[in-house]
Design a protein around this motif. Structure first.
Motif, short mmCIF file in Angstrom:
data_model
loop_
_atom_site.label_atom_id
_atom_site.label_comp_id
_atom_site.label_asym_id
_atom_site.label_seq_id
_atom_site.Cartn_x
_atom_site.Cartn_y
_atom_site.Cartn_z
N GLY A 170 -6.29 -6.83 8.72
CA GLY A 170 -6.90 -7.23 7.46
C GLY A 170 -7.83 -6.22 6.83
O GLY A 170 -8.56 -6.54 5.90
N TRP A 171 -7.84 -4.97 7.32
CA TRP A 171 -8.69 -3.92 6.77
C TRP A 171 -7.83 -2.85 6.13
O TRP A 171 -6.90 -2.33 6.74
CB TRP A 171 -9.54 -3.29 7.87
N CYS A 172 -8.14 -2.52 4.89
CA CYS A 172 -7.40 -1.50 4.15
C CYS A 172 -8.35 -0.40 3.70
O CYS A 172 -9.56 -0.60 3.61
CB CYS A 172 -6.71 -2.11 2.93
N ARG A 173 -7.78 0.75 3.40
CA ARG A 173 -8.57 1.89 2.95
C ARG A 173 -8.05 2.31 1.59
O ARG A 173 -6.94 2.80 1.47
CB ARG A 173 -8.46 3.05 3.95
N GLY A 174 -8.86 2.12 0.56
CA GLY A 174 -8.50 2.52 -0.79
C GLY A 174 -7.91 1.38 -1.60
O GLY A 174 -7.36 0.42 -1.06
N ARG A 175 -8.06 1.54 -2.93
CA ARG A 175 -7.49 0.58 -3.86
C ARG A 175 -6.58 1.32 -4.83
O ARG A 175 -6.79 2.49 -5.12
CB ARG A 175 -8.59 -0.15 -4.61
N LEU A 176 -5.55 0.62 -5.32
CA LEU A 176 -4.61 1.22 -6.25
C LEU A 176 -5.37 1.79 -7.45
O LEU A 176 -6.29 1.16 -7.98
CB LEU A 176 -3.59 0.18 -6.72
N GLY A 177 -4.98 3.02 -7.86
CA GLY A 177 -5.61 3.67 -8.99
C GLY A 177 -6.81 4.52 -8.65
O GLY A 177 -7.27 5.29 -9.49
N GLU A 178 -7.35 4.41 -7.46
CA GLU A 178 -8.49 5.23 -7.05
C GLU A 178 -8.00 6.59 -6.57
O GLU A 178 -6.94 6.67 -5.94
CB GLU A 178 -9.22 4.61 -5.84
N GLU A 190 -7.89 9.50 -3.87
CA GLU A 190 -8.00 9.36 -2.42
C GLU A 190 -9.40 9.68 -1.89
O GLU A 190 -9.85 9.06 -0.93
CB GLU A 190 -6.97 10.24 -1.72
N GLU A 191 -10.09 10.62 -2.50
CA GLU A 191 -11.44 10.95 -2.02
C GLU A 191 -12.43 9.80 -2.23
O GLU A 191 -13.50 9.79 -1.63
CB GLU A 191 -11.97 12.25 -2.65
N ALA A 192 -12.08 8.82 -3.04
CA ALA A 192 -12.94 7.65 -3.27
C ALA A 192 -12.59 6.47 -2.36
O ALA A 192 -13.27 5.45 -2.38
CB ALA A 192 -12.85 7.21 -4.73
N TYR A 193 -11.53 6.59 -1.55
CA TYR A 193 -11.12 5.49 -0.67
C TYR A 193 -12.24 5.12 0.29
O TYR A 193 -12.86 5.98 0.90
CB TYR A 193 -9.90 5.89 0.16
N ARG A 194 -12.44 3.83 0.45
CA ARG A 194 -13.39 3.28 1.42
C ARG A 194 -12.69 2.10 2.11
O ARG A 194 -11.82 1.46 1.55
CB ARG A 194 -14.65 2.77 0.72
N TRP A 195 -13.13 1.80 3.33
CA TRP A 195 -12.59 0.66 4.07
C TRP A 195 -13.12 -0.63 3.47
O TRP A 195 -14.28 -0.72 3.09
CB TRP A 195 -12.98 0.75 5.54
N HIS A 196 -12.26 -1.64 3.38
CA HIS A 196 -12.62 -2.94 2.84
C HIS A 196 -11.61 -3.98 3.34
O HIS A 196 -10.56 -3.62 3.86
CB HIS A 196 -12.63 -2.90 1.30
N CYS A 232 -8.61 -6.22 3.03
CA CYS A 232 -7.42 -6.05 2.18
C CYS A 232 -7.37 -7.13 1.10
O CYS A 232 -7.71 -8.29 1.34
CB CYS A 232 -6.15 -6.14 3.02
N GLY A 233 -6.94 -6.69 -0.08
CA GLY A 233 -6.76 -7.60 -1.21
C GLY A 233 -5.52 -7.19 -1.98
O GLY A 233 -4.79 -6.28 -1.59
N ALA A 234 -5.32 -7.82 -3.11
CA ALA A 234 -4.13 -7.57 -3.92
C ALA A 234 -4.03 -6.12 -4.40
O ALA A 234 -2.94 -5.59 -4.56
CB ALA A 234 -4.10 -8.52 -5.11
N GLN A 235 -5.15 -5.47 -4.64
CA GLN A 235 -5.16 -4.10 -5.16
C GLN A 235 -5.32 -3.04 -4.07
O GLN A 235 -5.49 -1.85 -4.37
CB GLN A 235 -6.28 -3.94 -6.20
N SER A 236 -5.25 -3.43 -2.81
CA SER A 236 -5.44 -2.50 -1.70
C SER A 236 -4.24 -1.58 -1.52
O SER A 236 -3.09 -2.00 -1.67
CB SER A 236 -5.68 -3.26 -0.39
N VAL A 237 -4.53 -0.34 -1.17
CA VAL A 237 -3.48 0.61 -0.78
C VAL A 237 -3.03 0.20 0.62
O VAL A 237 -3.86 -0.05 1.49
CB VAL A 237 -4.00 2.06 -0.78
N ARG A 238 -1.74 0.14 0.84
CA ARG A 238 -1.21 -0.26 2.15
C ARG A 238 -0.25 0.80 2.67
O ARG A 238 0.57 1.33 1.93
CB ARG A 238 -0.50 -1.60 2.04
N ARG A 239 -0.36 1.09 3.94
CA ARG A 239 0.55 2.01 4.62
C ARG A 239 1.79 1.24 4.98
O ARG A 239 1.75 0.08 5.37
CB ARG A 239 -0.07 2.58 5.89
#
Length: 97
Positions: free
Chosen positions: A68-76, A78-84, A86-93
């Motif tokens: 349930g932990w993702c790093r980064g949100r869509l549109g950000e 990569e240098e701004a990615y932070r752990w949070h 996971c939500g609908a706008q989360s970047v997923r591997r």
């Protein structure tokens, strides 16, 4: 020192999902990810230790995502990615076998 670090990387290069007792909770995963990320970004391109760290970083990120932990949100950038959480706008591997 480098030999010990290399041994450690090889000894713990087993995929995390295969070693359930290796890690406790999400905070442990994030610490492992940060260490692997640092080695991956700062290491030499042809260095085995660097390659193992980069692989480990990806494995840990996938494991954290499954918890349930993702790093980064869509549109950000990569240098701004932070752990949070996971939500609908989360970047997923994506896991590719």
């Amino acid at each position: 020192m480098r030999a010990a670090a290399l041994f450690s990387m090889i000894a713990f290069s087993t995929p995390l999902w295969a070693a359930q007792n290796e890690v406790g909770g999400p905070q442990d995963l994030l610490v492992i990810w940060q260490r692997a990320d640092q080695t991956c970004r700062l290491g030499g391109r042809d260095d085995m230790e660097t390659a193992l760290a980069c692989r480990r970083r990806e494995e840990v990120q996938i494991k954290a995502q499954a918890k349930g932990w993702c790093r980064g949100r869509l549109g950000e950038p990569e240098e701004a990615y932070r752990w949070h959480h996971c939500g609908a706008q989360s970047v997923r591997r994506v896991v590719i076998d």
